[in-house]
Design a protein around this motif. Sequence first.
Motif, PDB file in Angstrom:
ATOM      1  N   LYS A  35       0.855  -1.189   0.000  1.00 24.88           N
ATOM      2  CA  LYS A  35       0.000   0.000   0.000  1.00 24.88           C
ATOM      3  C   LYS A  35       0.885   1.231   0.000  1.00 24.88           C
ATOM      4  CE  LYS A  35      -3.807  -2.281   2.283  1.00 24.88           C
ATOM      5  NZ  LYS A  35      -4.748  -2.295   3.394  1.00 24.88           N
ATOM      6  N   ALA A  38      -1.850   7.750   1.664  1.00 26.33           N
ATOM      7  CA  ALA A  38      -2.525   7.846   2.958  1.00 26.33           C
ATOM      8  C   ALA A  38      -3.928   8.386   2.757  1.00 26.33           C
ATOM      9  CB  ALA A  38      -1.732   8.769   3.896  1.00 26.33           C
ATOM     10  N   ARG A  42      -5.099   6.444  -1.071  1.00 27.03           N
ATOM     11  CA  ARG A  42      -4.180   5.327  -0.901  1.00 27.03           C
ATOM     12  C   ARG A  42      -4.437   4.289  -1.979  1.00 27.03           C
ATOM     13  NH1 ARG A  42      -4.413   2.027   4.579  1.00 27.03           N
ATOM     14  NH2 ARG A  42      -6.055   0.943   3.455  1.00 27.03           N
ATOM     15  N   GLU A  96     -14.150   0.043   7.330  1.00 28.26           N
ATOM     16  CA  GLU A  96     -13.401   0.567   6.188  1.00 28.26           C
ATOM     17  C   GLU A  96     -14.170   0.278   4.907  1.00 28.26           C
ATOM     18  OE1 GLU A  96      -9.095  -0.091   3.955  1.00 28.26           O
ATOM     19  OE2 GLU A  96      -9.409  -0.923   5.943  1.00 28.26           O
ATOM     20  N   THR A 119     -10.021   8.151   9.079  1.00 29.45           N
ATOM     21  CA  THR A 119      -9.240   8.091   7.835  1.00 29.45           C
ATOM     22  C   THR A 119      -8.023   9.003   7.953  1.00 29.45           C
ATOM     23  OG1 THR A 119     -11.216   7.649   6.529  1.00 29.45           O
ATOM     24  CG2 THR A 119      -9.302   8.515   5.346  1.00 29.45           C
ATOM     25  N   GLY A 122      -2.808   7.911  11.522  1.00 32.28           N
ATOM     26  CA  GLY A 122      -1.819   6.847  11.541  1.00 32.28           C
ATOM     27  C   GLY A 122      -1.960   5.859  12.672  1.00 32.28           C
ATOM     28  N   SER A 125      -3.642   2.633  11.692  1.00 31.14           N
ATOM     29  CA  SER A 125      -3.114   1.800  10.600  1.00 31.14           C
ATOM     30  C   SER A 125      -2.692   0.445  11.165  1.00 31.14           C
ATOM     31  CB  SER A 125      -1.912   2.478   9.927  1.00 31.14           C
ATOM     32  OG  SER A 125      -0.794   2.466  10.787  1.00 31.14           O
ATOM     33  N   ASN A 126      -2.818  -0.593  10.356  1.00 31.38           N
ATOM     34  CA  ASN A 126      -2.440  -1.931  10.823  1.00 31.38           C
ATOM     35  C   ASN A 126      -0.985  -2.010  11.311  1.00 31.38           C
ATOM     36  OD1 ASN A 126      -4.901  -3.233  10.719  1.00 31.38           O
ATOM     37  ND2 ASN A 126      -4.640  -3.863   8.600  1.00 31.38           N
ATOM     38  N   ARG A 128       0.854   0.259  12.669  1.00 32.43           N
ATOM     39  CA  ARG A 128       0.942   0.947  13.969  1.00 32.43           C
ATOM     40  C   ARG A 128       0.239   0.134  15.055  1.00 32.43           C
ATOM     41  NH1 ARG A 128       1.040   6.586  14.906  1.00 32.43           N
ATOM     42  NH2 ARG A 128       1.326   6.947  17.120  1.00 32.43           N
TER      43      ARG A 128
END
Length: 132
Positions: A35, A38, A42, A96, A119, A122, A125-126, A128
Amino acid sequence: GNRRRLVGEGSPRAGLEPPLVGLGAKGRGYWRTFKRGAGTRRGGCEIRLTKKQFDVLWPATEGARLTKTRHEVPCGSLTVEIDVYHGSKAGLIVAEVEFPNPQACENFRPPAWFGLEVTGQGRYSNPRLAGD
């Protein structure tokens, strides 16, 4: 004797955000994701893997893994993916939607049950979440 082959390799250029790379297993399917970007801009792709390929790569994710149950819910012509996290992230639920184009994203009005818009944040995010 000696063999000679042309080999092509690439790395993100300095100054560019590196792509996010991940591994996933769902049911009997395995994949590697790439990916870039952002928020609502994205892009990315999934590359199917065999179980053997997945098993070779999976140890590299130790210490940065997530477990979640994904519910796929129709929403008009789109699908909402609702992830219910387990383990140390139990209680976190994220919805999502992937859009076919930017216009569809701009026209989308989320149902009231979506809750807080995250959205581009950060911390959701997966990579993180997996590293926390």
